[in-house]
Design a protein around this motif. Sequence first.
Motif, PDB file in Angstrom:
ATOM      1  N   UNK A  94      48.427  42.524  45.872  1.00  0.00           N
ATOM      2  CA  UNK A  94      48.029  41.643  46.965  1.00  0.00           C
ATOM      3  C   UNK A  94      46.520  41.389  46.925  1.00  0.00           C
ATOM      4  N   UNK A  95      45.755  42.417  46.546  1.00  0.00           N
ATOM      5  CA  UNK A  95      44.313  42.217  46.391  1.00  0.00           C
ATOM      6  C   UNK A  95      44.010  41.178  45.316  1.00  0.00           C
ATOM      7  N   UNK A  96      44.861  41.098  44.305  1.00  0.00           N
ATOM      8  CA  UNK A  96      44.649  40.148  43.211  1.00  0.00           C
ATOM      9  C   UNK A  96      45.395  38.842  43.440  1.00  0.00           C
ATOM     10  N   UNK A  97      46.057  38.707  44.597  1.00  0.00           N
ATOM     11  CA  UNK A  97      46.763  37.472  44.955  1.00  0.00           C
ATOM     12  C   UNK A  97      47.789  37.051  43.911  1.00  0.00           C
ATOM     13  N   UNK A  98      48.580  37.982  43.423  1.00  0.00           N
ATOM     14  CA  UNK A  98      49.632  37.651  42.468  1.00  0.00           C
ATOM     15  C   UNK A  98      50.840  37.087  43.209  1.00  0.00           C
TER      16      UNK A  98
END
Lengths: 207, 207, 207
Positions: free
Chosen positions: C21-25
Amino acid sequence: MIVLDFVGVGLFAATGALSASRKQLDIIGFVFLAAVAGVGGGTIRDLILGVGIFWVLEPVYIVVCGGTAAVIYFTAHLLESRYRWLLWLDAVALAAYCVFGAYKGLLVTGSPVVAVVVGTLTGTLGGILRDALANEPSILLRREIYVTAALLGALAFVLSDAIGLPQPFSACAGFVVAIVIRGSALALGLPLPTYRSRPGREHGAIR
Amino acid sequence: MIVLDFVGVGLFAATGALSASRKQLDIIGFVFLAAVAGVGGGTIRDLILGVGIFWVLEPVYIVVCGGTAAVIYFTAHLLESRYRWLLWLDAVALAAYCVFGAYKGLLVTGSPVVAVVVGTLTGTLGGILRDALANEPSILLRREIYVTAALLGALAFVLSDAIGLPQPFSACAGFVVAIVIRGSALALGLPLPTYRSRPGREHGAIR
Amino acid sequence: MIVLDFVGVGLFAATGALSASRKQLDIIGFVFLAAVAGVGGGTIRDLILGVGIFWVLEPVYIVVCGGTAAVIYFTAHLLESRYRWLLWLDAVALAAYCVFGAYKGLLVTGSPVVAVVVGTLTGTLGGILRDALANEPSILLRREIYVTAALLGALAFVLSDAIGLPQPFSACAGFVVAIVIRGSALALGLPLPTYRSRPGREHGAIR
């Protein structure tokens, strides 16, 4: 051969501990990186060959890594340039371990091609894993010859063995080939002729 | 199926060699990255399935990787954009290899869930390892659909097989699904709806 | 023990999904990173011990990872600081998993040294793989105690077991030791005394 094995494990462990010292980790971080560098290549070798992992069968290898890490923890500050030491210890470990890996690959599979591949991997993966975990630039991408030394060392051992030289001679041949190639590459900054046309563009520049 | 296997190994090897050319490595660096990308995914597949590693049993795969690397070494300068080629070859290799991985997973374990997981891993890990070793931004973190294509390709194969289609048809179905999804994602820059609320803050900003 | 196993897998999967989620996958990226973090450490444990991979034998673990990823995908935006959550869930997962790894290592090999090493690896490698694939700074290089907590937790379990405590007590002892050490390190920012003399110079500065 057992000598080469311990030399490989011990020296790779030392390079792992030096890497930990460059990153200012705690003592357990030293032990962890020493163990990864020391037994990482051999672990992958044994997995690929489908034999029991050597340090599970014989845990003394882990003790060697731990002891080496402790020694480096208390002495690393005495070294002028830890990174130069790391590179040179890595060179000797690579030479010892590519021969031992090729020997074990030959013993288990009997295939010279597999022996050369496994020797190359055994000699290089410990260092590659170490750099990946310690977030150092990978030794694989440095200009000097690296994988080539392990490959030619393993090849020299397998060829010497194939023409019937006694095993200690073959082992010496492989070790000397690898250490001379890697050592002169380090000393002289020698690259192989590299692919030169142009480097990859930055990712921003591609569409 | 053997065709898919060689297509997967050969094209992944080509992407590894292209990556090596972007990093201006020497010829052995080309061979090393080609071998990692070419047989990396399959090696992890075979380890997970607990069967002998395919290239240890059949060293000709290594020769394929070496040959591919040599060809790319002498031709890469002819390509306009090596990274675009890399992405597209990777797409075809992914499609071939996710189907072959699912097929092998089904053959060995008989479990469709495991077959889909193993197919997905086989199709994607070669590329992920290649990018990690070559220090490229991981293909996993790019915006376009990647893992999804391998997963749906493996799923399409397993489902077609489960409803009793003959194997060549199931394999085609899986291959076409994966290549269409990945190909259109690349051509159109299509992302799946991503998690959008907000990216992770920089590490300096967290206490 | 089975509780510790599922706690370890589920919470590590949650940390993987938070990282995604931090990397917006996309959603499949969530599942992929959740699976790598959730079953990565255990997979390497089983490979090293030479037993069948646990999630191949029992695919429900994969379903747990997928379900966890889906839950996080729809709830992560509710969290104030995902990275703090990630660190704390990782701490509990590490405590559960280092004990379970040591237990399995002892069961399979009977060697306490190997059990401690395998427990340490099981507890830490899932998180290390997650950070490597998500391109986060490795948790291994953060200042707070990490590997040490897993090592002492595994050690506490093995020692309690050796002096004849019933297994649930030994397991609790190991879990509590690990969680207290890692938890207080996180809460107080505690480092072990680290190697302090000097950090490694930048690579540009060496010859």
